[in-house]
Scaffold this motif. Structure first.
Motif, PDB file in Angstrom:
ATOM      1  N   GLU B 184       0.810  -1.216   0.000  1.00 49.36           N
ATOM      2  CA  GLU B 184       0.000   0.000   0.000  1.00 49.36           C
ATOM      3  C   GLU B 184       0.843   1.265   0.000  1.00 49.36           C
ATOM      4  OE1 GLU B 184      -3.032  -0.016   3.037  1.00 49.36           O
ATOM      5  OE2 GLU B 184      -3.450  -2.141   2.712  1.00 49.36           O
ATOM      6  N   ARG B 185       2.006   1.199   0.605  1.00 45.53           N
ATOM      7  CA  ARG B 185       2.814   2.416   0.711  1.00 45.53           C
ATOM      8  C   ARG B 185       4.009   2.401  -0.252  1.00 45.53           C
ATOM      9  NH1 ARG B 185       1.856   5.741   5.974  1.00 45.53           N
ATOM     10  NH2 ARG B 185      -0.373   5.325   5.962  1.00 45.53           N
ATOM     11  N   GLY B 186       4.253   1.289  -0.892  1.00 44.86           N
ATOM     12  CA  GLY B 186       5.359   1.222  -1.845  1.00 44.86           C
ATOM     13  C   GLY B 186       6.726   1.336  -1.214  1.00 44.86           C
ATOM     14  N   ILE B 187       6.803   0.977   0.073  1.00 33.94           N
ATOM     15  CA  ILE B 187       8.083   1.099   0.779  1.00 33.94           C
ATOM     16  C   ILE B 187       8.903  -0.173   0.569  1.00 33.94           C
ATOM     17  CG2 ILE B 187       9.122   1.267   3.081  1.00 33.94           C
ATOM     18  CD1 ILE B 187       6.673   2.950   3.903  1.00 33.94           C
ATOM     19  N   GLY B 188      10.164  -0.022   0.248  1.00 31.02           N
ATOM     20  CA  GLY B 188      11.048  -1.168   0.126  1.00 31.02           C
ATOM     21  C   GLY B 188      11.460  -1.634   1.510  1.00 31.02           C
ATOM     22  N   CYS B 189      11.269  -2.936   1.812  1.00 31.44           N
ATOM     23  CA  CYS B 189      11.554  -3.427   3.160  1.00 31.44           C
ATOM     24  C   CYS B 189      12.710  -4.420   3.150  1.00 31.44           C
ATOM     25  CB  CYS B 189      10.328  -4.136   3.745  1.00 31.44           C
ATOM     26  SG  CYS B 189       8.910  -3.063   3.981  1.00 31.44           S
ATOM     27  N   LEU B 190      13.606  -4.260   4.122  1.00 31.28           N
ATOM     28  CA  LEU B 190      14.617  -5.283   4.369  1.00 31.28           C
ATOM     29  C   LEU B 190      14.239  -5.940   5.680  1.00 31.28           C
ATOM     30  CD1 LEU B 190      17.344  -6.512   3.389  1.00 31.28           C
ATOM     31  CD2 LEU B 190      18.446  -5.011   5.059  1.00 31.28           C
ATOM     32  N   LEU B 191      13.934  -7.233   5.618  1.00 25.07           N
ATOM     33  CA  LEU B 191      13.407  -7.921   6.794  1.00 25.07           C
ATOM     34  C   LEU B 191      14.433  -8.907   7.337  1.00 25.07           C
ATOM     35  CD1 LEU B 191      11.089  -8.734   8.692  1.00 25.07           C
ATOM     36  CD2 LEU B 191      10.289 -10.297   6.905  1.00 25.07           C
ATOM     37  N   ILE B 192      14.897  -8.623   8.550  1.00 24.41           N
ATOM     38  CA  ILE B 192      15.793  -9.549   9.235  1.00 24.41           C
ATOM     39  C   ILE B 192      14.958 -10.360  10.200  1.00 24.41           C
ATOM     40  CG2 ILE B 192      17.647  -9.713  10.927  1.00 24.41           C
ATOM     41  CD1 ILE B 192      18.838  -7.255   9.831  1.00 24.41           C
ATOM     42  N   GLU B 193      15.080 -11.656  10.164  1.00 26.68           N
ATOM     43  CA  GLU B 193      14.283 -12.483  11.071  1.00 26.68           C
ATOM     44  C   GLU B 193      14.949 -13.828  11.312  1.00 26.68           C
ATOM     45  OE1 GLU B 193      11.534 -11.216  13.369  1.00 26.68           O
ATOM     46  OE2 GLU B 193      11.959 -13.343  13.134  1.00 26.68           O
ATOM     47  N   HIS B 194      14.794 -14.325  12.541  1.00 33.99           N
ATOM     48  CA  HIS B 194      15.203 -15.703  12.796  1.00 33.99           C
ATOM     49  C   HIS B 194      14.085 -16.671  12.431  1.00 33.99           C
ATOM     50  CE1 HIS B 194      19.206 -15.436  14.297  1.00 33.99           C
ATOM     51  NE2 HIS B 194      18.875 -14.436  15.101  1.00 33.99           N
ATOM     52  N   ASN B 195      12.852 -16.129  12.372  1.00 36.05           N
ATOM     53  CA  ASN B 195      11.707 -16.927  11.929  1.00 36.05           C
ATOM     54  C   ASN B 195      11.772 -17.046  10.399  1.00 36.05           C
ATOM     55  OD1 ASN B 195       9.213 -17.902  11.157  1.00 36.05           O
ATOM     56  ND2 ASN B 195       8.106 -16.757  12.740  1.00 36.05           N
ATOM     57  N   VAL B 196      12.499 -18.060   9.935  1.00 32.74           N
ATOM     58  CA  VAL B 196      12.780 -18.173   8.508  1.00 32.74           C
ATOM     59  C   VAL B 196      11.504 -18.396   7.708  1.00 32.74           C
ATOM     60  CG1 VAL B 196      14.066 -19.475   6.770  1.00 32.74           C
ATOM     61  CG2 VAL B 196      15.085 -19.035   9.001  1.00 32.74           C
ATOM     62  N   GLY B 197      10.547 -19.109   8.313  1.00 32.46           N
ATOM     63  CA  GLY B 197       9.273 -19.344   7.636  1.00 32.46           C
ATOM     64  C   GLY B 197       8.593 -18.032   7.305  1.00 32.46           C
ATOM     65  N   LEU B 198       8.627 -17.097   8.255  1.00 37.51           N
ATOM     66  CA  LEU B 198       8.012 -15.790   8.052  1.00 37.51           C
ATOM     67  C   LEU B 198       8.700 -15.059   6.901  1.00 37.51           C
ATOM     68  CD1 LEU B 198       6.021 -13.670   9.452  1.00 37.51           C
ATOM     69  CD2 LEU B 198       8.092 -12.727  10.458  1.00 37.51           C
ATOM     70  N   VAL B 199      10.019 -15.093   6.886  1.00 40.50           N
ATOM     71  CA  VAL B 199      10.772 -14.401   5.840  1.00 40.50           C
ATOM     72  C   VAL B 199      10.455 -14.998   4.471  1.00 40.50           C
ATOM     73  CG1 VAL B 199      13.076 -13.887   4.948  1.00 40.50           C
ATOM     74  CG2 VAL B 199      12.636 -13.764   7.407  1.00 40.50           C
ATOM     75  N   LEU B 200      10.455 -16.340   4.403  1.00 41.04           N
ATOM     76  CA  LEU B 200      10.223 -16.983   3.101  1.00 41.04           C
ATOM     77  C   LEU B 200       8.816 -16.720   2.591  1.00 41.04           C
ATOM     78  CD1 LEU B 200      12.119 -20.372   3.575  1.00 41.04           C
ATOM     79  CD2 LEU B 200      12.887 -18.304   2.380  1.00 41.04           C
ATOM     80  N   SER B 201       7.863 -16.534   3.510  1.00 35.17           N
ATOM     81  CA  SER B 201       6.488 -16.284   3.067  1.00 35.17           C
ATOM     82  C   SER B 201       6.304 -14.851   2.570  1.00 35.17           C
ATOM     83  CB  SER B 201       5.506 -16.570   4.201  1.00 35.17           C
ATOM     84  OG  SER B 201       5.591 -15.564   5.186  1.00 35.17           O
ATOM     85  N   LEU B 202       7.169 -13.942   3.011  1.00 33.95           N
ATOM     86  CA  LEU B 202       6.991 -12.527   2.641  1.00 33.95           C
ATOM     87  C   LEU B 202       7.928 -12.056   1.539  1.00 33.95           C
ATOM     88  CD1 LEU B 202       6.685 -10.788   6.139  1.00 33.95           C
ATOM     89  CD2 LEU B 202       4.943 -10.802   4.351  1.00 33.95           C
ATOM     90  N   ALA B 203       9.161 -12.522   1.582  1.00 28.62           N
ATOM     91  CA  ALA B 203      10.193 -11.911   0.753  1.00 28.62           C
ATOM     92  C   ALA B 203      10.229 -12.499  -0.654  1.00 28.62           C
ATOM     93  CB  ALA B 203      11.553 -12.072   1.420  1.00 28.62           C
TER      94      ALA B 203
END
Ligand SMILES: Nc1ncnc2c1ncn2[C@@H]1O[C@H](COP(=O)(O)OP(=O)(O)OP(=O)(O)O)[C@@H](O)[C@H]1O
Ligand SMILES: [Mg+2]
Lengths: 354, 242
Positions: B184-203
């Protein structure tokens, strides 16, 4: 949803008003006694309110302890002396003054503003170097600044009279004159605290790293607060000179630095109300002690504290506060009117009108 | 209009925390950055946001090298971040926490408060507005930290372990928020996470760091199929390949 904040803002705006009314009541109470010594004490206390509130504008908002603010009082006092002393007096005491200053006979109020203004300009120039440093380094640099000003003032004899006193300042500072400046200082301090810059500076005090990540330029806000702060310390210095009538560089050195710090610590560095409370508490305590130094007669025996014990007792008071109430008497709280007096309930969570 | 690390190295004394790291985030894109503890993820964020000067290589924002800029200038240029440890201003209430960023970006205090209020509403946490930041529940603290980073409409948002300590449902809510921020905002996100499942579902793109080096990069399938990634994690919390 911003309603709550509006209420909070209106409550905060009552703080300088209440403090001003309390100081006014103090002056009225003292003048009703017709006691000359008490009137002097009241004037001196209110000068300290201007000094310490000025001091608080920087220290309270930035969290950086400054040891240099007594130097701004020194500048203010001498600028006021330079611009108000009788030219004949200046010709003998301060032969090195440039002609325009030697001839100047300004009104005292203009001289006080000039004293504050010069202090502010010097703060702007020196702050540009000092305030880029981080917390402790900045504090130490302010101390070096204090020592530097004292040394210059003690040796720049043609301009300052050196270590000998400059005498003959018009003693115009009544409790009412001191009250007027104290109220101005309170109003400006409260306005700064409520401003965008005040908020940004408090953010840097809380967490420098998070503040930088919020786009806040710490240096810029520190410099603004430092300059404003120096203005009121300069004015306070000018008032001090015209209260006692005699100034020398050492009256604005370590003991004044210590007194200002002690007042701020005792009242609580975290709030404007704390700054005022610290001045009142310690000034009243000092007044009591001075009377005891002169001796208190109980029946046939006279008790007298040895001279100089005043500073020791202030030091002890400060240490006790640091131990038992580290955030000071007011612990960072502001005195303000309750929400219902300013037209709202601060604890309301749902707002039927929005 | 891309935020990038170009061949960045960081040394702390003799210790090399990052070596020749290259990565890029485009507007509206979510890039994942994963790796075991001490891999150098937070150091990447610190370099991107001006808190750590790279020893070698460059930080590029829209093609311009910004490596030497102070952190507050990089924030003003539109690169926002959150911290692994929340770092709210605990002496202030939630609205003022956001307003701080507003005034940091040059808004007047009232304008900052209005924008803060609107943003909290957008994130569905308007009720927190006048709560003190100290003592907020963990998940609320995280949301407020994200809200604060969104003030002023940054072009990039770097999230350092935003889901740490959250339950599955809380993490899923957070994932929805991050997706909305990008979409919605067109913001580029860099997501650091230990929850790899979460990262793989979003990135759409994931970079894997180990020992300060990029050991793998690619989409979900590449990461799940990678032997190097499996070895780095030694099987820990890496979902099975579909
Ligand atoms: N300022 C510093 N000085 C010295 N060493 C540092 C510094 N900052 C980080 N390091 C080291 O650099 C390495 C990478 O740290 P970094 O914080 O980037 O890891 P990380 O991937 O974020 O780890 P985690 O998942 O635990 O947050 C670690 O070994 C750390 O000890
Ligand atoms: Mg980390």
């Amino acid at each position: 949803m911003l309603r709550q904040h509006g209420i909070r803002r209106r409550m905060a705006a009552t703080t300088p008003l209440i403090l001003a009314v309390l100081l006014l009541a103090f002056v009225i109470a003292v003048s009703l006694t017709h006691d000359r010594a008490l009137a002097r004490m009241a004037a001196e206390t209110l000068i300290r309110v201007t000094l310490v509130v000025g001091f608080w504008i920087f220290v309270g908002n930035s969290g950086v302890v400054s040891f240099g603010h007594a130097a701004f009082a020194c500048l203010g006092a001498y600028v006021s002396a330079w611009t108000t002393l009788k030219p004949a007096m200046k010709a003998t005491l301060l032969p090195g003054l440039p002609d325009w200053l030697a001839a100047a006979e300004w009104p005292v109020a203009a001289a006080a503003v000039a004293g504050g203004g010069v202090a502010a300009l010097v703060a702007l120039a020196t702050g540009a170097a000092i305030l880029r440093l981080s917390g402790i380094a900045a504090s130490i640099a302010t101390f070096a600044f204090l020592a530097m000003v004292n040394t210059i003032w003690s040796n720049w004899t043609p301009m300052t009279g050196g270590t000998s006193s400059v005498v003959g300042l018009e003693r115009y500072v009544t409790p009412w004159a001191a009250l007027a400046w104290a109220v101005v200082a309170l109003a400006v301090a409260a306005a700064y605290g409520a401003s965008a810059s005040g908020l940004a500076l408090r953010a840097t005090r809380e967490d420098e790293v998070a503040a930088a990540a919020s786009g806040i330029d710490r240096y810029r806000h520190r410099l603004l607060a430092y300059t404003l702060s120096a203005f009121f310390c300069g004015v306070g210095g000018a008032l001090t000179g015209h209260f006692i009538g005699v100034i020398n560089p050492d009256s604005f050195y370590l003991s004044l630095t210590f007194l200002m710090l002690a007042m701020l610590v005792v009242g609580g560095i975290g709030s404007l109300s704390g700054a005022v409370a610290g001045v009142m508490a310690l000034s009243l305590a000092v007044e009591l002690l001075v009377r005891m130094e002169k001796g208190v007669t109980l029946g046939v025996t006279t008790f007298a504290l040895p001279p100089g014990s005043q500073e020791i007792i202030i030091a002890v008071a400060m240490i006790l506060v640091l131990i038992f109430r580290p955030a000071g008497l007011l612990a960072g709280r502001e005195i303000m009117l309750p929400a219902r007096w300013v037209g709202g309930r601060a604890d309301r969570t749902t707002d039927p009108t929005s | 209009m891309v935020l990038a690390l170009d061949q960045v190295g960081v040394a702390f004394g003799g210790f090399r925390a990052l070596s020749e790291v290259t990565l890029a985030v485009a507007p509206g894109q979510i890039v994942g950055l994963i790796g075991p503890n001490g891999a150098g993820k937070t150091t990447c964020v610190n370099v991107l946001t001006g808190f750590q000067r790279p020893t070698s290589g460059r930080v590029l924002l829209a093609g311009r090298a910004v490596s030497g800029l102070a952190a507050h200038r990089i924030r003003r240029a539109g690169v926002a971040r959150t911290f692994q440890a929340g770092r709210l201003f605990t002496g202030l209430d939630v609205l003022d926490n956001l307003a701080c960023t507003g005034v940091g970006l040059g808004l007047r205090r009232r304008e900052a408060e209005h924008q803060a209020s609107a943003l909290l509403a957008w994130l569905g946490i308007a009720t927190l507005e006048s709560r003190p930041a100290a003592g907020l529940p963990y998940t609320d603290e995280r949301r407020v930290a994200i809200a604060r980073a969104l003030m002023g409409g940054p072009r990039f948002l770097l999230l350092d372990e935003p889901a740490a300590g959250m339950s599955e449902t809380e993490a899923a809510d957070l994932a929805a928020v991050i997706r909305r921020i990008a979409l919605e905002r067109g913001i580029g996100c860099l997501l650091i996470e230990h929850n790899v499942g979460l990262v793989l579902s979003l990135a759409s793109d994931v970079v894997v760091l180990d020992g300060g080096r990029v050991i793998e990069r690619g989409d979900r399938a590449v990461i799940l199929g990678s032997q190097a990634v499996r070895e780095a994690y030694l099987g820990a919390n890496l979902p099975e390949a579909a």
